[in-house]
Design a protein around this motif. Structure first.
Motif, PDB file in Angstrom:
ATOM      1  N   ARG A  46      20.807  41.247 -44.781  1.00 19.62           N
ATOM      2  CA  ARG A  46      21.168  42.624 -44.463  1.00 19.62           C
ATOM      3  C   ARG A  46      20.409  43.073 -43.220  1.00 19.62           C
ATOM      4  O   ARG A  46      19.247  42.729 -43.021  1.00 19.62           O
ATOM      5  N   GLY A  47      21.108  43.863 -42.422  1.00 23.03           N
ATOM      6  CA  GLY A  47      20.484  44.371 -41.213  1.00 23.03           C
ATOM      7  C   GLY A  47      21.148  45.655 -40.774  1.00 23.03           C
ATOM      8  O   GLY A  47      21.994  46.211 -41.488  1.00 23.03           O
ATOM      9  N   SER A  48      20.767  46.110 -39.600  1.00 23.10           N
ATOM     10  CA  SER A  48      21.350  47.342 -39.072  1.00 23.10           C
ATOM     11  C   SER A  48      21.654  47.176 -37.591  1.00 23.10           C
ATOM     12  O   SER A  48      21.056  46.358 -36.898  1.00 23.10           O
ATOM     13  N   ALA A  49      22.606  47.983 -37.147  1.00 21.35           N
ATOM     14  CA  ALA A  49      22.973  48.039 -35.731  1.00 21.35           C
ATOM     15  C   ALA A  49      23.157  49.509 -35.410  1.00 21.35           C
ATOM     16  O   ALA A  49      24.077  50.149 -35.915  1.00 21.35           O
ATOM     17  N   GLY A  50      22.255  50.066 -34.620  1.00 17.73           N
ATOM     18  CA  GLY A  50      22.311  51.496 -34.346  1.00 17.73           C
ATOM     19  C   GLY A  50      22.238  52.270 -35.650  1.00 17.73           C
ATOM     20  O   GLY A  50      21.414  51.976 -36.513  1.00 17.73           O
ATOM     21  N   LYS A  53      23.850  50.930 -41.216  1.00 12.67           N
ATOM     22  CA  LYS A  53      22.868  50.233 -42.062  1.00 12.67           C
ATOM     23  C   LYS A  53      23.582  49.349 -43.091  1.00 12.67           C
ATOM     24  O   LYS A  53      24.764  49.515 -43.349  1.00 12.67           O
ATOM     25  N   GLY A  54      22.846  48.426 -43.694  1.00 15.63           N
ATOM     26  CA  GLY A  54      23.386  47.590 -44.754  1.00 15.63           C
ATOM     27  C   GLY A  54      24.479  46.641 -44.294  1.00 15.63           C
ATOM     28  O   GLY A  54      25.371  46.284 -45.061  1.00 15.63           O
ATOM     29  N   LEU A  55      24.403  46.184 -43.049  1.00 13.68           N
ATOM     30  CA  LEU A  55      25.398  45.264 -42.516  1.00 13.68           C
ATOM     31  C   LEU A  55      25.079  43.839 -42.942  1.00 13.68           C
ATOM     32  O   LEU A  55      23.928  43.501 -43.211  1.00 13.68           O
ATOM     33  N   ASN A  56      26.092  42.994 -42.979  1.00 13.82           N
ATOM     34  CA  ASN A  56      25.923  41.582 -43.329  1.00 13.82           C
ATOM     35  C   ASN A  56      25.854  40.751 -42.059  1.00 13.82           C
ATOM     36  O   ASN A  56      26.835  40.662 -41.315  1.00 13.82           O
ATOM     37  N   PHE A  57      24.693  40.146 -41.855  1.00 14.23           N
ATOM     38  CA  PHE A  57      24.470  39.302 -40.693  1.00 14.23           C
ATOM     39  C   PHE A  57      24.336  37.856 -41.147  1.00 14.23           C
ATOM     40  O   PHE A  57      23.517  37.546 -42.012  1.00 14.23           O
ATOM     41  N   LEU A  58      25.126  36.992 -40.560  1.00 10.71           N
ATOM     42  CA  LEU A  58      25.025  35.561 -40.815  1.00 10.71           C
ATOM     43  C   LEU A  58      23.991  35.007 -39.849  1.00 10.71           C
ATOM     44  O   LEU A  58      24.156  35.127 -38.625  1.00 10.71           O
ATOM     45  N   LEU A  59      22.922  34.436 -40.364  1.00 10.79           N
ATOM     46  CA  LEU A  59      21.878  33.857 -39.521  1.00 10.79           C
ATOM     47  C   LEU A  59      22.252  32.422 -39.215  1.00 10.79           C
ATOM     48  O   LEU A  59      22.453  31.620 -40.126  1.00 10.79           O
ATOM     49  N   ASP A  60      22.355  32.100 -37.936  1.00 12.57           N
ATOM     50  CA  ASP A  60      22.711  30.750 -37.519  1.00 12.57           C
ATOM     51  C   ASP A  60      21.683  30.271 -36.506  1.00 12.57           C
ATOM     52  O   ASP A  60      21.738  30.640 -35.332  1.00 12.57           O
ATOM     53  N   ASP A 118      36.184  38.643 -32.572  1.00 15.57           N
ATOM     54  CA  ASP A 118      36.725  38.894 -33.904  1.00 15.57           C
ATOM     55  C   ASP A 118      36.133  37.870 -34.871  1.00 15.57           C
ATOM     56  O   ASP A 118      36.363  36.673 -34.722  1.00 15.57           O
ATOM     57  N   LEU A 119      35.355  38.339 -35.842  1.00 14.34           N
ATOM     58  CA  LEU A 119      34.721  37.446 -36.826  1.00 14.34           C
ATOM     59  C   LEU A 119      35.430  37.479 -38.174  1.00 14.34           C
ATOM     60  O   LEU A 119      34.894  36.999 -39.169  1.00 14.34           O
ATOM     61  N   SER A 120      36.632  38.030 -38.219  1.00 15.51           N
ATOM     62  CA  SER A 120      37.336  38.165 -39.498  1.00 15.51           C
ATOM     63  C   SER A 120      37.656  36.827 -40.144  1.00 15.51           C
ATOM     64  O   SER A 120      37.896  36.763 -41.356  1.00 15.51           O
ATOM     65  N   LEU A 126      34.076  33.221 -46.993  1.00 11.52           N
ATOM     66  CA  LEU A 126      32.967  33.884 -47.681  1.00 11.52           C
ATOM     67  C   LEU A 126      33.453  35.122 -48.419  1.00 11.52           C
ATOM     68  O   LEU A 126      34.388  35.775 -47.968  1.00 11.52           O
ATOM     69  N   PRO A 127      32.782  35.481 -49.512  1.00 12.43           N
ATOM     70  CA  PRO A 127      33.187  36.670 -50.265  1.00 12.43           C
ATOM     71  C   PRO A 127      32.653  37.984 -49.685  1.00 12.43           C
ATOM     72  O   PRO A 127      32.790  39.020 -50.308  1.00 12.43           O
ATOM     73  N   VAL A 128      32.034  37.935 -48.512  1.00  8.35           N
ATOM     74  CA  VAL A 128      31.516  39.143 -47.865  1.00  8.35           C
ATOM     75  C   VAL A 128      32.025  39.206 -46.429  1.00  8.35           C
ATOM     76  O   VAL A 128      32.307  38.184 -45.811  1.00  8.35           O
ATOM     77  N   HIS A 129      32.127  40.425 -45.914  1.00  9.66           N
ATOM     78  CA  HIS A 129      32.489  40.609 -44.509  1.00  9.66           C
ATOM     79  C   HIS A 129      31.255  40.338 -43.654  1.00  9.66           C
ATOM     80  O   HIS A 129      30.160  40.811 -43.960  1.00  9.66           O
ATOM     81  N   ILE A 130      31.412  39.590 -42.589  1.00 10.27           N
ATOM     82  CA  ILE A 130      30.309  39.296 -41.672  1.00 10.27           C
ATOM     83  C   ILE A 130      30.429  40.227 -40.465  1.00 10.27           C
ATOM     84  O   ILE A 130      31.437  40.220 -39.756  1.00 10.27           O
ATOM     85  N   ASP A 131      29.388  41.013 -40.237  1.00  6.95           N
ATOM     86  CA  ASP A 131      29.375  41.972 -39.139  1.00  6.95           C
ATOM     87  C   ASP A 131      28.834  41.381 -37.846  1.00  6.95           C
ATOM     88  O   ASP A 131      29.139  41.877 -36.764  1.00  6.95           O
ATOM     89  N   ALA A 132      28.026  40.335 -37.958  1.00 10.84           N
ATOM     90  CA  ALA A 132      27.477  39.688 -36.765  1.00 10.84           C
ATOM     91  C   ALA A 132      26.958  38.306 -37.143  1.00 10.84           C
ATOM     92  O   ALA A 132      26.575  38.062 -38.289  1.00 10.84           O
ATOM     93  N   VAL A 133      26.964  37.431 -36.161  1.00  9.38           N
ATOM     94  CA  VAL A 133      26.298  36.132 -36.285  1.00  9.38           C
ATOM     95  C   VAL A 133      25.041  36.256 -35.440  1.00  9.38           C
ATOM     96  O   VAL A 133      25.113  36.494 -34.226  1.00  9.38           O
TER      97      VAL A 133
END
Length: 166
Positions: A46-50, A53-60, A118-120, A126-133
């Motif tokens: 979980r992270g934030s952008a501006g 809050k509570g965004l899903n970030f895929l760490l790569d 577009d990361l859709s 995955l069962p969650v929406h990814i807001d950023a990699v």
């Protein structure tokens, strides 16, 4: 299409990053952030952008540069500029923008140059929406440790391990 996704996430062009120091936990100890693990290796934190809050970030850790989902970039009203990414599979149109601030636990980057795409397609896997990699431009400037057993990422001063990258 599959090659394009792999290429996009693996071979992004060089973007510049503004870096701020990583905050530490109590008494100089590493700060820990929990994560969810999918397919045994995909880390979603979980992270934030501006103000979001509570965004899903895929760490790569295999990607150097952060990619924001186009939907999130629009919500943040980022000034997306057209760009082209070149890699072994050819050239792909992708946006570029400056993210005013991104944060994961104690790690924060202001005015980070990001790729907008577009990361859709992650929603099929995955069962969650990814807001950023999140790439190493976001987390790789300071020491961090991924503890798969505890499902935590530790940021800050870390003990020297027998098998570690420095």
């Amino acid at each position: 299409m599959r090659g394009r996704r792999y290429w996009l996430l693996s071979l992004l062009t060089i973007l510049t990053a503004t870096i701020e120091p990583v905050a530490q936990g109590a008494a100089g100890q590493p700060a820990a952030v929990g994560f969810d693990l999918y397919r045994g290796y995909l880390i979603v934190v979980r992270g934030s952008a501006g103000p979001e809050k509570g965004l899903n970030f895929l760490l790569d850790t295999g990607v150097n540069y952060t990619v924001l989902d186009r939907r999130l970039a629009r919500e943040l009203r980022l000034d997306e500029r057209p760009g082209v990414l070149a890699g072994v599979n050819g050239r792909v149109a992708a946006g570029r923008a400056i993210a005013p601030d991104l944060q994961i636990g104690p790690t924060r980057r202001d005015d980070l140059s990001v790729v907008v795409e577009d990361l859709s397609f992650f929603e099929k896997a995955l069962p969650v929406h990814i807001d950023a990699v999140i790439g190493l431009d976001m987390v790789g400037q300071e020491a961090f440790e991924i503890d798969y057993g505890a499902r935590q990422i530790k940021f800050g001063p870390l003990p020297t391990l027998e098998n570690s990258l420095r």
